[in-house]
Write a protein that holds these residues in place. Structure first.
Motif, short mmCIF file in Angstrom:
data_model
loop_
_atom_site.label_atom_id
_atom_site.label_comp_id
_atom_site.label_asym_id
_atom_site.label_seq_id
_atom_site.Cartn_x
_atom_site.Cartn_y
_atom_site.Cartn_z
N ARG A 109 -2.95 65.40 25.33
CA ARG A 109 -2.31 66.62 26.80
C ARG A 109 -2.86 67.17 27.45
O ARG A 109 -3.49 67.31 28.67
CB ARG A 109 -0.78 67.34 25.36
N ALA A 110 -3.99 68.37 26.65
CA ALA A 110 -4.80 68.70 27.35
C ALA A 110 -6.18 68.03 27.91
O ALA A 110 -6.36 68.96 29.15
CB ALA A 110 -5.59 69.62 26.24
N TYR A 111 -6.49 66.79 27.85
CA TYR A 111 -6.97 65.98 28.10
C TYR A 111 -6.18 65.20 29.67
O TYR A 111 -6.89 65.91 31.44
CB TYR A 111 -7.66 64.53 27.49
N GLU A 112 -5.41 64.97 29.45
CA GLU A 112 -4.35 64.52 30.21
C GLU A 112 -3.47 66.19 31.31
O GLU A 112 -3.53 65.83 33.08
CB GLU A 112 -2.91 64.44 30.29
N ALA A 113 -3.93 67.82 31.01
CA ALA A 113 -3.49 68.76 32.19
C ALA A 113 -5.23 68.90 32.68
O ALA A 113 -4.88 68.62 33.92
CB ALA A 113 -3.82 69.81 30.80
N ASN A 114 -6.52 68.81 32.14
CA ASN A 114 -7.19 68.40 33.13
C ASN A 114 -7.68 67.39 34.10
O ASN A 114 -8.26 67.37 35.08
CB ASN A 114 -8.86 68.71 32.39
N VAL A 115 -6.84 65.87 33.66
CA VAL A 115 -6.97 65.22 35.12
C VAL A 115 -6.13 65.43 35.66
O VAL A 115 -6.47 65.40 36.97
CB VAL A 115 -6.73 63.74 33.83
#
Lengths: 133, 105
Positions: A109-115
């Protein structure tokens, strides 16, 4: 270019989350490993992040390294196991697969947020290029 | 609302630029870089971003260890935005040129 600073910050976070995912994958892969080169069962690994500074300005996140979780190993009674001690107990890794799954989802989810941040920053630049059209 | 704009520091940041024709004319003989140089260096920067993106794509495709997919995507997006910006500047210049050419004397 100053225009791309947001993109670079978010890209560093993507690298960090990717690394965290690698560490979690390794933890889950070794959830039942009783032998390591250092001896004893596998110890859970944790990724350590630190904020990064460039010329005194915040510049994203960096991976400081990996530390071992010092929680004692789980003792499981299994006399048939090749690594069982004299009393029949086996030291199993201190990896809790359930909490690793939670960490995994949090990393994803953190990866997604940064994307999302990257896409919004890109949209912002594109909107700025619309000025005067 | 003078208080709000003061708190936000708006007056500080957006100082009106005082720019006169006399100042603009001087750029040809003093050390200020002229338009062509600025444009050339900006183009060089855009070109190097395109080159970086291409190198990153090749590195990923050939399986280099230190390149990850998101890095390639971000560098490629940077190159694309830089090119978009260049095209916007170029279109503005062409508009201005055409405007001047249409001028009746």
């Amino acid at each position: 270019m100053r225009l791309f600073r947001t993109l670079e910050h978010s890209a560093s976070a993507l690298t960090a989350e990717r690394f965290r995912m690698d560490v979690i994958a390794n933890n889950i892969a070794n959830a039942n490993t009783t032998r390591t080169p250092e001896g004893g069962p596998f110890q859970r690994h944790l990724a350590v992040f630190a904020s990064r500074l460039e010329k005194g300005q915040p510049a994203g996140v960096q991976v400081l390294g990996v530390v071992k979780d010092q929680t004692p190993a789980k003792l499981v009674y299994n006399p048939g196991h090749p690594d069982a001690d004299a009393n029949g107990y086996v030291s199993m890794p201190n990896v809790n697969v359930v909490s690793e799954m939670v960490d995994l989802i949090s990393a994803a989810r953190a990866y997604e947020a940064n994307v999302t941040v990257i896409n919004e920053a890109k949209k912002m630049v594109q909107t700025a290029l619309q000025i005067g059209k | 609302m003078p208080d709000i704009s003061k708190a936000l520091g708006l007056g500080k940041v957006y100082k009106p630029v005082s720019f006169t024709i006399a100042e603009a004319d001087r750029s040809s003989d003093d050390q200020t870089p002229n338009f062509v140089e600025v444009f050339k260096s900006a183009l060089g920067e855009v070109n190097s971003l395109q080159y970086q993106a291409k190198q990153a794509q090749i590195a990923l495709a050939t399986g280099a260890d230190d390149v990850s997919l998101h890095q390639v995507m971000v560098v490629t997006e940077q190159a694309r935005l830089a090119l978009d910006f260049t095209m916007a500047v170029r279109n503005k210049i062409m508009d201005a040129y055409n405007e001047v050419m249409r001028m009746q004397i």
